[in-house]
Write a protein that holds these residues in place. Structure first.
Motif, PDB file in Angstrom:
ATOM      1  N   ASP A  42       0.876  -1.171   0.000  1.00  0.00           N
ATOM      2  CA  ASP A  42       0.000   0.000   0.000  1.00  0.00           C
ATOM      3  C   ASP A  42       0.910   1.217   0.000  1.00  0.00           C
ATOM      4  OD1 ASP A  42      -2.735  -0.973   0.211  1.00  0.00           O
ATOM      5  OD2 ASP A  42      -1.948  -2.032   1.932  1.00  0.00           O
ATOM      6  N   ARG A 117     -14.392   4.696   3.726  1.00  0.00           N
ATOM      7  CA  ARG A 117     -13.128   4.915   3.014  1.00  0.00           C
ATOM      8  C   ARG A 117     -13.197   6.091   2.059  1.00  0.00           C
ATOM      9  NH1 ARG A 117     -10.298  -0.749   1.135  1.00  0.00           N
ATOM     10  NH2 ARG A 117      -8.361   0.417   1.251  1.00  0.00           N
ATOM     11  N   HIS A 151     -10.815   0.272  -6.185  1.00  0.00           N
ATOM     12  CA  HIS A 151     -11.094  -1.154  -6.183  1.00  0.00           C
ATOM     13  C   HIS A 151     -12.127  -1.364  -7.262  1.00  0.00           C
ATOM     14  CE1 HIS A 151      -9.995   0.259  -2.104  1.00  0.00           C
ATOM     15  NE2 HIS A 151      -9.257  -0.839  -2.073  1.00  0.00           N
ATOM     16  N   ASP A 229      -8.177  -7.993  -4.547  1.00  0.00           N
ATOM     17  CA  ASP A 229      -8.015  -7.346  -3.247  1.00  0.00           C
ATOM     18  C   ASP A 229      -7.649  -8.458  -2.256  1.00  0.00           C
ATOM     19  OD1 ASP A 229      -7.869  -5.663  -1.111  1.00  0.00           O
ATOM     20  OD2 ASP A 229      -9.797  -4.687  -1.447  1.00  0.00           O
TER      21      ASP A 229
HETATM   22  C1  BGC Z   1      -7.744  -3.181   1.066  1.00  0.00           C
HETATM   23  C2  BGC Z   1      -6.877  -2.742  -0.096  1.00  0.00           C
HETATM   24  C3  BGC Z   1      -5.421  -2.891   0.287  1.00  0.00           C
HETATM   25  C4  BGC Z   1      -5.165  -4.324   0.683  1.00  0.00           C
HETATM   26  C5  BGC Z   1      -3.719  -4.605   1.060  1.00  0.00           C
HETATM   27  C6  BGC Z   1      -7.368  -4.554   1.584  1.00  0.00           C
HETATM   28  O1  BGC Z   1      -8.031  -4.850   2.762  1.00  0.00           O
HETATM   29  O2  BGC Z   1      -9.092  -3.188   0.664  1.00  0.00           O
HETATM   30  O3  BGC Z   1      -7.164  -1.431  -0.454  1.00  0.00           O
HETATM   31  O4  BGC Z   1      -4.611  -2.506  -0.780  1.00  0.00           O
HETATM   32  O5  BGC Z   1      -5.976  -4.651   1.793  1.00  0.00           O
HETATM   33  O6  BGC Z   1      -3.404  -4.014   2.267  1.00  0.00           O
END
Ligand code: BGC
Length: 805
Positions: A42, A117, A151, A229
């Motif tokens: 991330d 979010r 997403h 995801d």
């Molecule tokens: C989130 C994503 C994130 C991924 C990795 C998921 O729970 O929805 O946005 O990139 O985790 O951390």
């Protein structure tokens, strides 16, 4: 195929193994074939690389990185070039940290102000979101690594996020929820894209052929890798067949066996596996080389300065009575509010960055030229009434010319995994504002929040400055704006409704059961308020300035629009010119007006510039469900150019040739969609729009039952699990600090147990749990045990073979 030679060297098992992650954030490598493992991290507003224990909720620490303002903030700059600069800086930091894929930006459409979010997303408008996201992607990828827009798609709530079905009509899907992604894919060519957790009209996004094949790959020409995801894979084989490249995080040997079996049984072909592997290897080689060649260095001070500039350019001045702002040098100010000392500058969850340094308002004020008479915290951050703090603040307010009152949402109000309960500022902060204003009417509210709020308290302040979530340098940016060092030029990227009850999806957000009904159709944000004639607190595109701009000389045809903008004030500033398109005589219903172009113009005092806005293929089109394609209704269109969606300064009419398609709604009764008054669309009308019956929304005992639904099972063990989770969750709510981890588990479907435990739990074991939940206590338990033993043995054998082959 680009990587045919390597793919030929691998056996089917090795190929299948490469299509899922090895650890939470790394892919599998295969040294003998020269395939390296790459790292994905991330996130959307700064790099969150976890060097130690990794998780997808931002629970464990990560390597320090620059925390830029979040997407919701930078969207208010309406400046894709600024997004590109930020993207470039993040890409540089990612490559320096050996990250090949940066998981962002997030560009889901803000369907409701309550989505937890929203701070991570850009806008309620897909055109603005798409353009901003494209800037980020260009910037990130200029470093040779991959951005990963997310997403994909129709993921606009956190409740039940891994197992909720977004039920949406095809036209709204295309026009509202996909157009942003279309822009980003076509204009910035991301090397990866992240499929969302949810289903869309009954099929998981990650195995949705319509979404991943027909639209993403065929229509838009995406040739990169689709990454799930984290835990978002439901049927891995179907995913591979339908266009999903890499399952994350690390589902272990079970996912490999699932693919092998699917090829054996003919559910998918080896060619499907090869096609996905080719996409993955292209990504791996390409980004790994960029990471290997990177100097491992970046200029942290320069990035901090960029973060400050970005925050300043995104700041929105919402109110400025009697020209209270900017403050003159030497003005005596009282600083009140906990946020001045402990800034609220980013959201919680997977986007949370371990910031290199964080500026505070109090510190930054020291270099501002303002004369501070003191600081008082004023309120309890978690919302508890505190009369002593309030009294101290009021006493301080009396000593100053102006009060700078730092208010906002606390950390837990805006988080991944949890939707907001309301749009309110905490009562104790509103009470403080009222008391302070009585003591000193020159009160400026400085607001930190990543999403819109109700502002019934607006009359209690003379000025309101919205800094959103400004990142690690946000405090300094705010000081720059308050003192006039920077002219505020940000404009809202989402409408601020007067009250949550006025929002279009209020009755269908957040969908609590399996399905989420997107009944409001096209009418999200300003598309709703302006069509239905609902007054708002602050319209989309709104923002004041310390200077003024005059618009003139509009010339328009169906391809391009020019006008002159003049800075008529006495200080330099930037204006965001917005172009909306309307067709008041439309036969095919449509929102009253829609954003189709914008430009940010920097103007010195007295300066004029000619602004050219281009109308692209998206300007006049609508999705026709009869012809299944984009069509244009012929006739005259109004070009409306203005300073906000509600402040149109110039208009022109252009004639546009149509595509002569039949009206898809001819003979259908859709009065709510025609008027835009969609808050309560009757079942029959929504079914008419959808062209199908409303899907049932009953709890079902299957792999996709959430742990929070286990109370509906027929098993005491499952009831116990539910009770424990429920008790933990309720207790954390009572403490005023919802536990994100428990919340995640509560909303998690049973299948995710097999997807998120590094191979420790297999889908066979999940099926045993489902039997248990159905009331077959003994057989269910026995199956879990047998499958567990089988899983351990098969995993050891598989890993051995992969190591030794
Ligand atoms: C989130 C994503 C994130 C991924 C990795 C998921 O729970 O929805 O946005 O990139 O985790 O951390």
């Amino acid at each position: 195929m680009k990587n045919a030679e390597i793919i030929q060297q691998l056996n089917l098992e090795q190929k299948c193994a490469l299509l899922s992650g090895e650890t939470v954030f790394t892919t599998r490598g295969y040294k003998k074939a020269g395939i390296p493992s790459i790292t994905l991290s991330d996130g959307p507003n700064g790099v969150r690389k976890q060097a130690g224990a990794a998780d997808h909720l931002g629970l464990n620490p990560s390597v320090p990185a620059t925390c830029f303002p979040t997407a919701a903030t930078v969207a208010c700059s309406w400046d894709p070039a600024l997004g590109e600069e930020i993207g470039h800086a993040m890409g540089e930091e990612a490559a320096a940290q050996e990250v090949s894929v940066l998981l962002g930006p997030g560009l889901n459409t803000k369907r409701s102000p309550l989505c937890g979010r929203n701070f991570e997303y850009f806008s309620e408008d897909p055109y603005l979101s798409g353009k901003m996201a494209a800037g980020y992607v260009r910037g990130i990828q200029s470093e040779g690594i991959s951005a990963c827009p997310k997403h994909f798609a129709v993921n606009s709530q956190e409740l039940r996020r891994m197992a909720s079905d977004s039920v949406v009509d095809e036209r709204s899907l295309r026009e509202l929820y996909l157009t942003g992604f279309e822009i980003v894919v076509k204009e910035a060519h991301p090397k990866t894209i992240m499929s969302s957790y949810n289903l869309i009209n009954g099929t998981y996004a990650n195995e949705n052929a319509h979404l991943l094949q027909d639209i993403l790959r065929k229509d838009w020409g995406f040739d990169g890798a689709v990454v799930t995801d984290w835990g978002g894979s439901n049927d891995h084989a179907l995913g591979v067949k339908n266009g999903s490249t890499l399952e994350m995080p690390a589902p272990g040997g079970d996912a490999v066996r699932e693919l092998l079996k699917a090829v054996e049984t003919g559910k998918i072909t080896e060619a499907d596996v090869d096609a996905r592997l080719d996409e993955l290897l292209t990504l791996v080689f390409d980004t790994h080389a960029a990471v290997e060649n990177h100097s491992r260095e970046f200029d942290a001070d320069a990035h901090h300065a960029l973060a400050r500039r970005a925050a300043a350019e995104s700041t929105v001045l919402l109110k400025n009575e009697e020209g209270l702002l900017p403050l003159a040098a030497g003005a005596r100010v009282a600083v009140i509010g906990d946020f001045a000392e402990t800034p609220r500058y980013q959201g919680a969850g997977s986007s949370a960055v371990n910031s290199i340094k964080v500026d505070t308002f109090l510190e930054c004020l020291k270099e501002s030229g303002l004369n501070s008479v003191g600081f008082a915290a004023g309120f309890d951050r978690q919302g508890k009434p505190d009369d002593a703090k309030k009294a101290e603040a009021v006493a301080l307010a009396k000593k100053a010319d102006t009060v700078l009152l730092c208010l906002g949402l606390d950390e837990i109000k805006e988080s991944e995994g949890l939707d907001r309960a309301d749009m309110k500022l905490a009562d104790n902060q509103i009470e403080l504002l009222q008391a302070v204003q009585q003591a000193n009417p020159n009160t400026v509210v400085v607001l930190s929040a990543g999403a819109s709020l109700e502002t019934p308290w607006l009359t209690h302040c003379k000025a309101l400055v919205y800094g959103a979530l400004g990142g690690q340098a946000g405090a300094g940016a705010m000081v720059d704006v308050l003192t006039g060092k920077v002219n505020p030029s940000g404009k809202l990227a989402e409408t601020w409704a007067n009250a949550y009850e006025h929002t279009p999806a209020k009755d269908n957000f957040a969908g609590k059961g399996r399905t989420v009904q997107y009944r409001e159709g096209l009418y999200v944000g300003y598309r709703y308020y302006q069509t239905a004639g609902v007054p708002v607190a602050f319209p989309f595109g709104y923002g004041l300035s310390y200077t003024n701009f005059a618009y003139s000389d509009l010339k328009a045809d169906a391809h391009s629009v020019t006008l002159t903008v003049k800075n008529t004030g006495n200080r330099a500033g930037a204006e965001i010119v917005q172009l909306y398109i309307a067709k008041p005589d439309a036969k095919v219903f449509r929102p009253a007006q829609e954003l189709k172009a914008f430009a940010k113009v920097q103007l010195a005092a007295g300066e004029s510039k000619t602004v050219t806005l281009t109308l692209d293929d998206k300007a006049f089109r609508y999705w026709n469900t009869k012809t299944d394609s984009w069509e244009v209704e012929g006739g005259s269109y109004e070009i409306r150019v203005g300073a906000s969606s509600a402040d149109i300064r110039l208009t022109a009419v252009v004639e546009v040739a149509g595509t002569e398609a039949p009206n898809p709604y001819a003979g259908k009764s859709l009065p709510h969609y025609e008027s835009g008054k969609v808050q309560s669309v009757p079942d029959a009308e929504w079914e008419t729009l959808m062209g199908c019956l409303i899907p049932e929304d009953k709890v079902r005992i299957d792999r996709n039952m959430t742990l929070g639904e286990l109370n509906h099972s027929r098993s005491p063990i499952c009831w116990l699990v539910w009770l424990v989770l429920h008790t933990l969750l309720t207790a954390s709510y009572k403490r005023g600090k919802p536990d994100l981890n428990v919340m995640f588990q509560y909303n998690m479907p049973l299948r995710a147990l097999a997807k998120m435990t590094n191979g420790a739990i297999s889908m066979g074991m999940v099926d045993g749990i489902v039997m248990e939940a159905k009331g077959f206590w003994i057989i269910g338990l026995c199956r879990v045990i047998v499958e567990a033993v089988k899983n351990v043995i098969l995993n050891v054998q598989l890993e051995g073979r992969l190591r030794n082959s």
